[in-house]
Design an enzyme around this catalytic site. Structure first.
Site, PDB file in Angstrom:
ATOM      1  N   ASP A 163      18.302  23.474  51.950  1.00 13.85           N
ATOM      2  CA  ASP A 163      18.922  24.271  50.897  1.00 13.85           C
ATOM      3  C   ASP A 163      18.405  23.767  49.546  1.00 13.85           C
ATOM      4  O   ASP A 163      18.240  22.559  49.347  1.00 13.85           O
ATOM      5  CB  ASP A 163      20.445  24.100  50.981  1.00 13.85           C
ATOM      6  CG  ASP A 163      21.184  25.046  50.052  1.00 13.85           C
ATOM      7  OD1 ASP A 163      21.571  26.111  50.510  1.00 13.85           O
ATOM      8  OD2 ASP A 163      21.370  24.681  48.871  1.00 13.85           O
ATOM      9  N   ASN A 206      19.417  30.511  38.544  1.00 11.67           N
ATOM     10  CA  ASN A 206      19.746  31.921  38.311  1.00 11.67           C
ATOM     11  C   ASN A 206      20.538  32.106  37.018  1.00 11.67           C
ATOM     12  O   ASN A 206      20.293  33.053  36.250  1.00 11.67           O
ATOM     13  CB  ASN A 206      20.532  32.480  39.500  1.00 11.67           C
ATOM     14  CG  ASN A 206      19.664  32.724  40.721  1.00 11.67           C
ATOM     15  OD1 ASN A 206      18.478  33.038  40.592  1.00 11.67           O
ATOM     16  ND2 ASN A 206      20.233  32.568  41.901  1.00 11.67           N
ATOM     17  N   ASP A 219      14.075  34.527  41.961  1.00  7.99           N
ATOM     18  CA  ASP A 219      13.308  35.104  43.076  1.00  7.99           C
ATOM     19  C   ASP A 219      11.888  34.549  43.101  1.00  7.99           C
ATOM     20  O   ASP A 219      11.322  34.279  44.174  1.00  7.99           O
ATOM     21  CB  ASP A 219      13.268  36.626  42.961  1.00  7.99           C
ATOM     22  CG  ASP A 219      14.614  37.275  43.252  1.00  7.99           C
ATOM     23  OD1 ASP A 219      15.507  36.578  43.768  1.00  7.99           O
ATOM     24  OD2 ASP A 219      14.755  38.484  42.966  1.00  7.99           O
ATOM     25  N   GLU A 244      19.590  30.871  49.258  1.00  4.37           N
ATOM     26  CA  GLU A 244      18.565  29.848  48.997  1.00  4.37           C
ATOM     27  C   GLU A 244      18.484  28.840  50.143  1.00  4.37           C
ATOM     28  O   GLU A 244      17.961  27.744  49.991  1.00  4.37           O
ATOM     29  CB  GLU A 244      18.865  29.118  47.682  1.00  4.37           C
ATOM     30  CG  GLU A 244      20.149  28.334  47.662  1.00  4.37           C
ATOM     31  CD  GLU A 244      21.343  29.147  47.175  1.00  4.37           C
ATOM     32  OE1 GLU A 244      22.347  28.530  46.786  1.00  4.37           O
ATOM     33  OE2 GLU A 244      21.284  30.396  47.176  1.00  4.37           O
TER      34      GLU A 244
END
Length: 305
Positions: free
Chosen positions: A179, A187, A196, A222
């Protein structure tokens, strides 16, 4: 009568797909049709040669098996296979498609012997376009659209397959789940489009470190998973450490517009004899959460003990 025979021969010669008469011993008895060089190569020189004269042994054996099985079952059979000009002696410089052709072979036994042998009619139809379209649709169903990694559905299918192999052959198989640490901050600070780009760049980094047999999947958000065939727990842990370092050392300036580093936390597990797929995943998940609880940016391997 002569005119009717001439018409019949003209009709046969004009067949769009090549039609082979093949004997039980693998001899090319006749070839009719299939003269369009956009779809086929001219194989007329094959007549009177055997499969083993013009094809690699493995291919020749496969074709011979299809012929004999069709004769034994005495029914129409359909097979699909790929064949290129490079596979057939004498076709290397022949006009025709440059790439391998995917064929649908429709094989029908003949009721009467040919030159003292049982034989079949083999109609070979070019299905390359259909095959490629099916492959594209399969890829779309298996790939994560954003990153190009495989998706969760593909991972579960591959786990089922490797689990069955493990039960039968006991080949070591490991799973890594990792992760991106504090990815929400990326973000929030740079926007989801930039986030992205980070995910896509990270997947490219991982693919460079992984072997062709390894399966990298986007597990969700993610979170990613890597299925590692023929890899024990120690080897998987070493690979996970390499990925962690590679991702952590990369500067995401190109993706985010400024220097920025991202770390990952990972859990690793390996299949054992008493395992189920769910327990393999749970151990890797437990390792991931333990890595997060230990301060992140580390790898935790979880055995079945």
């Amino acid at each position: 009568m002569k005119q009717n025979l001439e018409l019949l021969m003209e009709m046969l010669a004009a067949l769009p797909d090549p039609v082979f008469i093949l004997s039980e011993s693998g001899r090319y008895v006749a070839l009719i049709g299939g003269h369009d060089a956009r779809y086929y190569h001219d194989g007329s020189h094959l007549v009177n040669f055997s499969l083993h004269d013009v094809l690699p042994k493995e291919l020749a054996d496969w074709f011979l098996e299809q012929i004999r099985q069709t004769i034994e079952e005495n029914r129409l059979r359909t097979v699909e296979y790929a064949l290129g000009a490079h596979d057939v002696k004498g076709l290397e410089l022949a006009e025709g498609p440059e790439q391998d052709i995917w064929f649908e072979g429709r094989i029908q036994p003949l009721s009467n012997p040919v030159d003292g042998e049982r034989a079949v009619v083999w109609v070979a139809r070019n299905i390359t376009e259909r095959h490629n379209m099916q492959l594209q649709l399969k890829n779309l169903a298996e790939l994560d659209e954003l990153t190009g990694a495989y998706n969760r559905r593909k991972l579960m299918e591959a786990l089922e397959e490797k689990f069955a192999e493990f039960k039968r052959y006991h080949h070591p198989t490991s799973l890594m789940i990792f992760d991106l640490d504090h990815f929400k901050q990326v973000n929030d600070r740079f926007g989801h489009i930039a986030g992205d780009k980070v995910l896509t760049a990270m997947v490219k980094l991982c693919k460079k470190q992984l072997r062709q047999q390894d399966l990298l999947c986007r597990y969700g958000g993610e979170e990613f998973a890597v299925l590692l065939p023929n890899t024990d727990l120690e080897e998987a842990t070493q690979l996970a450490e390499r990925l962690r370092k590679t991702i952590g050392q990369y500067d995401y300036h190109k993706e985010l517009g400024q220097a920025y580093s991202i770390t990952v936390s990972a859990g690793v597990s390996a299949l054992c004899s008493k395992d189920k797929i769910e327990s393999l995943i749970k151990r890797a998940d437990d390792g991931l959460y333990q890595a997060k609880a230990s301060g992140r940016n580390c790898v935790i391997a979880k055995s079945d003990n």
